[in-house]
Motif scaffolding. Structure first.
Motif, PDB file in Angstrom:
ATOM      1  N   LEU A   1       8.626  16.756  10.432  1.00  0.00           N
ATOM      2  CA  LEU A   1       7.545  15.779  10.256  1.00  0.00           C
ATOM      3  C   LEU A   1       7.190  15.598   8.781  1.00  0.00           C
ATOM      4  CD1 LEU A   1       5.041  16.493  13.176  1.00  0.00           C
ATOM      5  CD2 LEU A   1       6.314  14.372  12.761  1.00  0.00           C
ATOM      6  N   ILE A   2       7.141  16.705   8.058  1.00  0.00           N
ATOM      7  CA  ILE A   2       6.852  16.637   6.618  1.00  0.00           C
ATOM      8  C   ILE A   2       7.947  15.857   5.899  1.00  0.00           C
ATOM      9  CG2 ILE A   2       6.629  18.006   4.505  1.00  0.00           C
ATOM     10  CD1 ILE A   2       5.402  20.229   6.295  1.00  0.00           C
TER      11      ILE A   2
ATOM     12  N   MET B   1       9.926  13.619   7.218  1.00  0.00           N
ATOM     13  CA  MET B   1       9.826  12.209   7.613  1.00  0.00           C
ATOM     14  C   MET B   1       8.777  11.483   6.769  1.00  0.00           C
ATOM     15  SD  MET B   1      10.151  12.787  11.730  1.00  0.00           S
ATOM     16  CE  MET B   1       9.498  11.188  12.209  1.00  0.00           C
ATOM     17  N   LYS B   2       7.654  12.151   6.538  1.00  0.00           N
ATOM     18  CA  LYS B   2       6.602  11.544   5.715  1.00  0.00           C
ATOM     19  C   LYS B   2       7.094  11.355   4.277  1.00  0.00           C
ATOM     20  CE  LYS B   2       1.741  12.165   4.411  1.00  0.00           C
ATOM     21  NZ  LYS B   2       1.906  12.082   2.966  1.00  0.00           N
ATOM     22  N   GLU B   3       7.819  12.356   3.774  1.00  0.00           N
ATOM     23  CA  GLU B   3       8.302  12.280   2.388  1.00  0.00           C
ATOM     24  C   GLU B   3       9.383  11.212   2.201  1.00  0.00           C
ATOM     25  OE1 GLU B   3       9.640  16.215   1.528  1.00  0.00           O
ATOM     26  OE2 GLU B   3       7.620  16.996   1.155  1.00  0.00           O
TER      27      GLU B   3
ATOM     28  N   ALA C   1       9.668   8.396   4.128  1.00  0.00           N
ATOM     29  CA  ALA C   1       9.265   7.098   4.685  1.00  0.00           C
ATOM     30  C   ALA C   1       9.237   6.081   3.547  1.00  0.00           C
ATOM     31  CB  ALA C   1       7.913   7.220   5.378  1.00  0.00           C
TER      32      ALA C   1
ATOM     33  N   LEU D   1       6.670   3.301   2.679  1.00  0.00           N
ATOM     34  CA  LEU D   1       5.321   3.640   2.222  1.00  0.00           C
ATOM     35  C   LEU D   1       5.239   3.708   0.695  1.00  0.00           C
ATOM     36  CD1 LEU D   1       4.362   6.439   4.782  1.00  0.00           C
ATOM     37  CD2 LEU D   1       3.762   4.011   4.849  1.00  0.00           C
TER      38      LEU D   1
END
Length: 198
Positions: free
Chosen positions: A186-187, A189-191, A193, A196
């Motif tokens: 999840l971390i 994926m956020k990094e 993305a 964004l």
């Protein structure tokens, strides 16, 4: 040093490099999390399916037959890790192996296709403009497979010590490992993305 030895070493080092290959390491560990030491044959099939998948797209992408945006690939890799880890949480580890062809094998093959695109960015960077890349491509793949088997051996050894020797519950082992990997994915994926980014 021969081209084979050089690119074998590059493939091996790339998968075992914690700084650059940690996402692939997480995926291999997520694949193994359902299994214990006596399941080693199934683990080898899984890793081989993953290798076949990433070998296909590694070749296609390196030869510029397939071209996917690197930003998309970098995002999809942690997505494959997350899906694999979360799916582990809902599988009954005691029923593993009751079917001759498990869905896990197909997932490993399919997700390997995505990871191969990620490997190709690295390989293209080190190949430069070299046009005779068949030997290098093969050696790099063999090195990647060797590195993956090292990861599997280390992980399954720890599993043997904790589950088989010290009696850690197999379900608890699966849940802890898979949950931790899902959280890390999840971390990532956020990094990665990319939409964004400003």
């Amino acid at each position: 040093m021969s081209d084979f030895s050089l690119y074998f070493g590059l493939g091996k080092d790339h998968i075992l490099d914690y700084a650059n290959g940690y996402d692939h390491i997480l995926f291999v560990v997520a694949l193994c999390a359902l299994y214990v030491s006596h399941d080693w044959k199934r683990v080898l099939i899984l890793v081989t399916a993953f290798t076949i998948g990433h070998s296909i797209t590694l070749a296609l992408s390196t030869f510029k037959i397939v071209n996917v945006r690197s930003e998309l690939v970098e995002f999809l890799i942690p997505v494959t890790i997350f899906i694999t880890a979360v799916s582990n949480l809902f599988k009954n580890e005691n029923n593993i192996g009751t079917k001759p062809m498990q869905a896990n094998y197909f997932y490993a093959l399919f997700f390997g296709l995505i990871h191969g695109l990620g490997f190709s960015n690295y390989l293209r960077a080190i190949l430069g403009r070299d046009k005779t890349i068949i030997t290098q491509l093969f050696a790099f793949n063999v090195g990647l497979e060797f590195g993956q088997l090292v990861i599997v051996l280390l992980f399954m050894s720890v599993c043997f010590i904790l589950v088989d020797l010290f009696g850690v519950d197999r379900r608890d082992w699966k849940m802890v490992i898979s949950s931790a990997i899902a959280g890390m994915a999840l971390i990532l994926m956020k990094e990665t993305a990319f939409w964004l980014d400003k």
